[in-house]
Design a protein around this motif. Structure first.
Motif, PDB file in Angstrom:
ATOM      1  N   THR A   1     -11.264  17.184   1.539  1.00 32.77           N
ATOM      2  CA  THR A   1     -10.088  16.708   0.787  1.00 32.77           C
ATOM      3  C   THR A   1      -9.747  18.551   1.023  1.00 32.77           C
TER       4      THR A   1
ATOM      5  N   THR B   1       0.516  -1.392   0.084  1.00 35.49           N
ATOM      6  CA  THR B   1      -0.303  -0.362  -0.131  1.00 35.49           C
ATOM      7  C   THR B   1       0.674   0.994  -0.322  1.00 35.49           C
ATOM      8  N   ALA B   2       0.487   2.113   0.140  1.00 32.37           N
ATOM      9  CA  ALA B   2       0.982   3.220  -0.465  1.00 32.37           C
ATOM     10  C   ALA B   2       1.823   4.126   1.192  1.00 32.37           C
TER      11      ALA B   2
ATOM     12  N   GLN C   1      -0.126  11.185   1.342  1.00 31.63           N
ATOM     13  CA  GLN C   1      -0.500  12.607   1.823  1.00 31.63           C
ATOM     14  C   GLN C   1       0.386  13.984   1.192  1.00 31.63           C
TER      15      GLN C   1
ATOM     16  N   TYR D   1      -5.416  13.230  -1.694  1.00 33.86           N
ATOM     17  CA  TYR D   1      -6.301  12.188  -1.239  1.00 33.86           C
ATOM     18  C   TYR D   1      -7.083  12.852  -0.178  1.00 33.86           C
TER      19      TYR D   1
ATOM     20  N   GLN E   1      -9.339   0.289   3.594  1.00 28.16           N
ATOM     21  CA  GLN E   1      -9.158   0.761   2.132  1.00 28.16           C
ATOM     22  C   GLN E   1      -7.471   1.720   3.337  1.00 28.16           C
TER      23      GLN E   1
ATOM     24  N   GLN F   1      -4.518   3.385   4.646  1.00 29.43           N
ATOM     25  CA  GLN F   1      -3.960   5.299   4.354  1.00 29.43           C
ATOM     26  C   GLN F   1      -3.849   5.720   3.425  1.00 29.43           C
ATOM     27  N   ASN F   2      -4.284   7.083   2.791  1.00 29.37           N
ATOM     28  CA  ASN F   2      -3.594   7.129   1.196  1.00 29.37           C
ATOM     29  C   ASN F   2      -2.158   7.831   1.529  1.00 29.37           C
TER      30      ASN F   2
ATOM     31  N   GLU G   1       0.437   6.710  -3.536  1.00 29.52           N
ATOM     32  CA  GLU G   1      -0.569   7.762  -4.236  1.00 29.52           C
ATOM     33  C   GLU G   1      -1.992   7.246  -3.295  1.00 29.52           C
ATOM     34  N   GLN G   2      -2.950   6.635  -3.353  1.00 34.11           N
ATOM     35  CA  GLN G   2      -4.702   5.812  -3.311  1.00 34.11           C
ATOM     36  C   GLN G   2      -3.885   5.220  -2.139  1.00 34.11           C
ATOM     37  N   GLY G   3      -4.600   4.734  -0.521  1.00 37.95           N
ATOM     38  CA  GLY G   3      -3.554   3.251  -0.103  1.00 37.95           C
ATOM     39  C   GLY G   3      -4.478   2.144  -0.798  1.00 37.95           C
TER      40      GLY G   3
END
Lengths: 303, 184
Positions: B183, A106-107, A131, B27, A126, A128-129, A112-114
């Motif tokens: 966001t 994952t990210a 940041q 995000y 999901q 964590q994305n 990028e996105q998790g």
């Protein structure tokens, strides 16, 4: 330089430094929320590239020449900018699936996105994305060099920024020394020196970082141009302290207060750079290759 | 070139260099949250009563308390069961159902109490072969409830019986959701 221009440059230096540091720490509050959600193992993976980049930056820009006189007057203020390259490898890590404990890629904080895991159709978790979307982590600081006594210079870094509104307090302190080695080898056609340097950086209540470096430098001057390089051993240790607020069922968190110690992966680097001296003005830039790639440069004022 | 102008250019270049290329918070921030029901006390001494029915409630709005950020959406991702203060016989099994707002969520057929001495997800595959089954309808109800944030209060009803001589324990139901922050 006239007094007015001197004051102008001082003000501009402070404005630039505050702007950059403020922008970096402005993101701290949502960043802190993101980190507090992570178990300690996931937090390590998520933050590791940030720690490595931070450490690589802090350990950069320490010198721009190996020329140190046995006895002389050196008083120079450098304004140094540096940046660590963030590649694809720094954007992913292996986290633990909350449903079955398996590994999931994952990210990281720079990713990028998790990743999403789905134990049964329709139910998803999901991670964590990322940041901070960037290909380059910048840093900027002032450095004072004082010498030369018995072929030795002192290097000092100090930036205290008080807490303002939601921007946490930032304190950077660094101290070290460089010693002329070529004085013991008169026949050598280049300048040689060695250095030792320690720094600490505190940001709010979340991060505290310490760095240490030992280095060897070489340089050769051609009129106003100096070509320099070096090898450096370095370390970076960051303490992250937070109260775990996440909720991963089945993973026992023995203590809601989590304290992590993360070490930067950068341990050795090679440096190559150039310095242009125009009377009291110095302009320099170098590239540093190691576990992380760092580019640094700046201007210096003084003798 | 005038030194002042030259140095101004250097400063502006460095500042611009620092300011470009970094994007924060592209995000949404994802925050894990949970809310635990009050303890559901089960006391059963056979031969009577044959089974016991207890109800407790869970407040969905408490999930948002994990953050001060503005909430864009919520998603259900897990529900767990934990048995505490157990004084039942060692081999006691539970037979019964757990439902949420009259939607059947879980059916238990002689599931040993020891399976829930640690917090267990209703999606735990290891429970499947031990008389434990979740129902898609109940899961769908939870997914919609958190998605629409309605109803605010979920009523969790436990109907429990046993093959043993007695049952005495507290059951805690924990609802997990993910909060997606705005966001902006």
């Amino acid at each position: 330089m006239t007094r007015k221009r001197s004051i102008l440059f001082t003000i501009m230096s402070v404005v630039c430094l505050l702007t950059v540091l403020t922008l970096q720490v402005r993101a701290q509050n949502p960043l802190e929320d993101a980190i507090k959600q992570l178990t300690s193992e996931n937090a390590k993976g998520y933050l590791q590239p940030f720690v490595t980049a931070f450490g690589a930056n802090m350990n950069s820009g320490l010198y721009h020449s190996a020329d140190i006189s046995q006895l002389g007057f050196t008083l120079r203020l450098d304004l140094i900018a540096m940046g660590t390259v963030i590649g694809d490898a720094e954007k992913k890590y292996k986290a633990t699936n909350p449903y079955d404990g398996s590994e999931v890629e994952t990210a990281t904080i720079f990713g990028e996105q998790g990743a999403i895991v789905e134990p049964i159709p329709g139910v998803q978790y999901q991670f964590q994305n990322g940041q901070v979307k960037t290909s380059f982590i910048p840093f900027f600081l002032p450095q004072l060099t004082i010498g030369d006594v018995f072929g030795t210079q002192a290097i000092i870094r100090y930036v205290p920024i008080p807490e303002v509104n939601n921007v946490p307090k930032v304190t950077l302190f660094g101290i070290g020394a460089r010693h002329c080695v070529s004085q013991y080898i008169p026949a050598v056609p280049v300048d040689l020196s060695a250095s030792i340097f320690y720094q600490s950086l505190e940001v709010g209540n979340l991060f505290e970082a310490k760095t240490f470096s030992l280095g060897a430098q070489v340089s050769k001057s051609f009129a106003i141009l100096t070509v320099y390089g070096g090898l450096q051993y370095e370390s970076m240790s960051m303490d992250v302290n937070y109260t775990y607020t996440g909720n991963i069922p089945g993973i026992t968190v023995p203590d809601a207060n989590v304290s992590l110690n993360l070490d930067g992966k950068n341990q050795f680097r090679g440096t190559a750079g150039v310095d242009i001296s125009l009377a009291l003005l110095h302009i320099f830039a170098d590239i540093n290759i190691g576990s992380a790639t760092v580019i640094s440069g700046g201007v210096g004022f003084g003798f | 070139m005038n030194k002042t102008i030259f140095l101004l250019m250097i400063f502006l270049s460095i500042s611009a260099f620092m300011l470009v290329g970094c994007e924060f918070g592209k995000y949404p921030l994802i925050l894990d949250s949970s809310v635990t029901s009050g303890a559901i006390r089960v006391d059963l001494n056979l031969p009577l009563p044959v089974q016991v029915t207890q109800t407790t409630s869970v407040n969905i709005s408490e999930l948002r308390n994990v953050t001060g950020e503005s909430v864009d959406s919520m998603k259900f991702y897990n529900l767990t069961l934990l048995i505490d203060n157990n004084t039942s016989p060692n081999d006691a099994g539970i037979t019964g159902t757990i439902s949420v707002n009259d939607n059947a969520l879980v059916t238990l057929t002689n599931v040993n109490i020891s399976e829930f001495q640690t917090e267990r997800s209703i999606f735990d595959k290891d429970l499947a072969g031990k008389g434990f089954q979740y129902h898609a309808g109940g899961v769908l109800f939870l997914l919609n409830a958190l998605k629409t944030q309605s109803p605010d209060i979920l009523n969790v009803t436990v109907v429990a019986g046993t093959n043993a001589s007695s049952l005495h324990f507290d059951l805690k139901v924990k609802l997990y959701g993910q909060i997606f922050a705005n966001t902006n």
